[in-house]
Design a protein around this motif. Sequence first.
Motif, PDB file in Angstrom:
ATOM      1  N   LEU A  11       0.831  -1.209   0.000  1.00 55.09           N
ATOM      2  CA  LEU A  11       0.000   0.000   0.000  1.00 55.09           C
ATOM      3  C   LEU A  11       0.864   1.256   0.000  1.00 55.09           C
ATOM      4  O   LEU A  11       0.575   2.220  -0.710  1.00 55.09           O
ATOM      5  CB  LEU A  11      -0.941  -0.016   1.206  1.00 55.09           C
ATOM      6  CG  LEU A  11      -1.999   1.078   1.280  1.00 55.09           C
ATOM      7  CD1 LEU A  11      -2.846   1.136   0.019  1.00 55.09           C
ATOM      8  CD2 LEU A  11      -2.877   0.880   2.507  1.00 55.09           C
ATOM      9  N   THR A  12       1.952   1.242   0.762  1.00 57.43           N
ATOM     10  CA  THR A  12       2.873   2.376   0.786  1.00 57.43           C
ATOM     11  C   THR A  12       3.451   2.620  -0.602  1.00 57.43           C
ATOM     12  O   THR A  12       3.532   3.764  -1.059  1.00 57.43           O
ATOM     13  CB  THR A  12       4.008   2.139   1.804  1.00 57.43           C
ATOM     14  OG1 THR A  12       3.440   1.984   3.109  1.00 57.43           O
ATOM     15  CG2 THR A  12       5.002   3.292   1.824  1.00 57.43           C
ATOM     16  N   GLU A  13       3.830   1.563  -1.290  1.00 62.87           N
ATOM     17  CA  GLU A  13       4.397   1.704  -2.636  1.00 62.87           C
ATOM     18  C   GLU A  13       3.373   2.283  -3.611  1.00 62.87           C
ATOM     19  O   GLU A  13       3.688   3.181  -4.398  1.00 62.87           O
ATOM     20  CB  GLU A  13       4.902   0.344  -3.144  1.00 62.87           C
ATOM     21  CG  GLU A  13       5.629   0.421  -4.460  1.00 62.87           C
ATOM     22  CD  GLU A  13       6.874   1.300  -4.427  1.00 62.87           C
ATOM     23  OE1 GLU A  13       7.202   1.887  -5.474  1.00 62.87           O
ATOM     24  OE2 GLU A  13       7.508   1.421  -3.364  1.00 62.87           O
ATOM     25  N   VAL A  14       2.144   1.808  -3.539  1.00 59.71           N
ATOM     26  CA  VAL A  14       1.084   2.335  -4.419  1.00 59.71           C
ATOM     27  C   VAL A  14       0.855   3.820  -4.122  1.00 59.71           C
ATOM     28  O   VAL A  14       0.736   4.639  -5.047  1.00 59.71           O
ATOM     29  CB  VAL A  14      -0.223   1.531  -4.252  1.00 59.71           C
ATOM     30  CG1 VAL A  14      -1.387   2.206  -4.952  1.00 59.71           C
ATOM     31  CG2 VAL A  14      -0.047   0.110  -4.782  1.00 59.71           C
ATOM     32  N   LEU A  15       0.814   4.187  -2.849  1.00 54.53           N
ATOM     33  CA  LEU A  15       0.613   5.586  -2.492  1.00 54.53           C
ATOM     34  C   LEU A  15       1.778   6.456  -2.961  1.00 54.53           C
ATOM     35  O   LEU A  15       1.567   7.569  -3.457  1.00 54.53           O
ATOM     36  CB  LEU A  15       0.421   5.734  -0.979  1.00 54.53           C
ATOM     37  CG  LEU A  15      -0.884   5.182  -0.428  1.00 54.53           C
ATOM     38  CD1 LEU A  15      -0.930   5.320   1.088  1.00 54.53           C
ATOM     39  CD2 LEU A  15      -2.081   5.845  -1.052  1.00 54.53           C
ATOM     40  N   ASN A  16       2.995   5.956  -2.834  1.00 57.71           N
ATOM     41  CA  ASN A  16       4.149   6.731  -3.283  1.00 57.71           C
ATOM     42  C   ASN A  16       4.142   6.912  -4.800  1.00 57.71           C
ATOM     43  O   ASN A  16       4.505   7.985  -5.306  1.00 57.71           O
ATOM     44  CB  ASN A  16       5.452   6.090  -2.805  1.00 57.71           C
ATOM     45  CG  ASN A  16       5.697   6.330  -1.328  1.00 57.71           C
ATOM     46  OD1 ASN A  16       5.291   7.346  -0.776  1.00 57.71           O
ATOM     47  ND2 ASN A  16       6.350   5.385  -0.679  1.00 57.71           N
ATOM     48  N   ILE A  17       3.708   5.906  -5.543  1.00 55.42           N
ATOM     49  CA  ILE A  17       3.577   6.049  -6.997  1.00 55.42           C
ATOM     50  C   ILE A  17       2.541   7.122  -7.309  1.00 55.42           C
ATOM     51  O   ILE A  17       2.761   7.995  -8.150  1.00 55.42           O
ATOM     52  CB  ILE A  17       3.204   4.695  -7.650  1.00 55.42           C
ATOM     53  CG1 ILE A  17       4.379   3.724  -7.557  1.00 55.42           C
ATOM     54  CG2 ILE A  17       2.774   4.899  -9.108  1.00 55.42           C
ATOM     55  CD1 ILE A  17       4.016   2.288  -7.902  1.00 55.42           C
ATOM     56  N   GLY A  18       1.403   7.068  -6.628  1.00 56.09           N
ATOM     57  CA  GLY A  18       0.353   8.065  -6.843  1.00 56.09           C
ATOM     58  C   GLY A  18       0.804   9.468  -6.487  1.00 56.09           C
ATOM     59  O   GLY A  18       0.501  10.430  -7.208  1.00 56.09           O
TER      60      GLY A  18
END
Length: 128
Positions: A11-18
């Motif tokens: 989830l952290t990785e997805v948020l950082n991409i966003g």
Amino acid sequence: MKLSDKQIDALTEVLNIGMGRGAGVLKTMLQSHVSLQAANIRILALDAYLEALRGLSPDRLSAVQLGYQGAFSGKAQLLFPTPSASRLVTVLTGEALDSDDFDLIQAGTLSEVGNIVINGVLGTISSM
């Protein structure tokens, strides 16, 4: 709700991409470097969340909140230490801090910045 370390990392990785996508949109609009702090994910009860907010910054915080609905629903927030928010608005608008309309301009500007960043995050979540 309890998430595993692996789920939090994903989830952290997805948020950082966003957030990177949102920063990219801002960079294009402003023709200037934009830096956003990496996401920090914690699942908290409301009282623990409010306590965590108090510990984030010695200054007051300015926030942009966006509600969303669909396959999942909730509220996303983008938080700024108030002095940083004021500096950001001054850079973006050229308005002086002592302007009679600064609070109104700040609210509108932060709302637009928040919409860009939060929509970048939510769009990334949606597409993944």
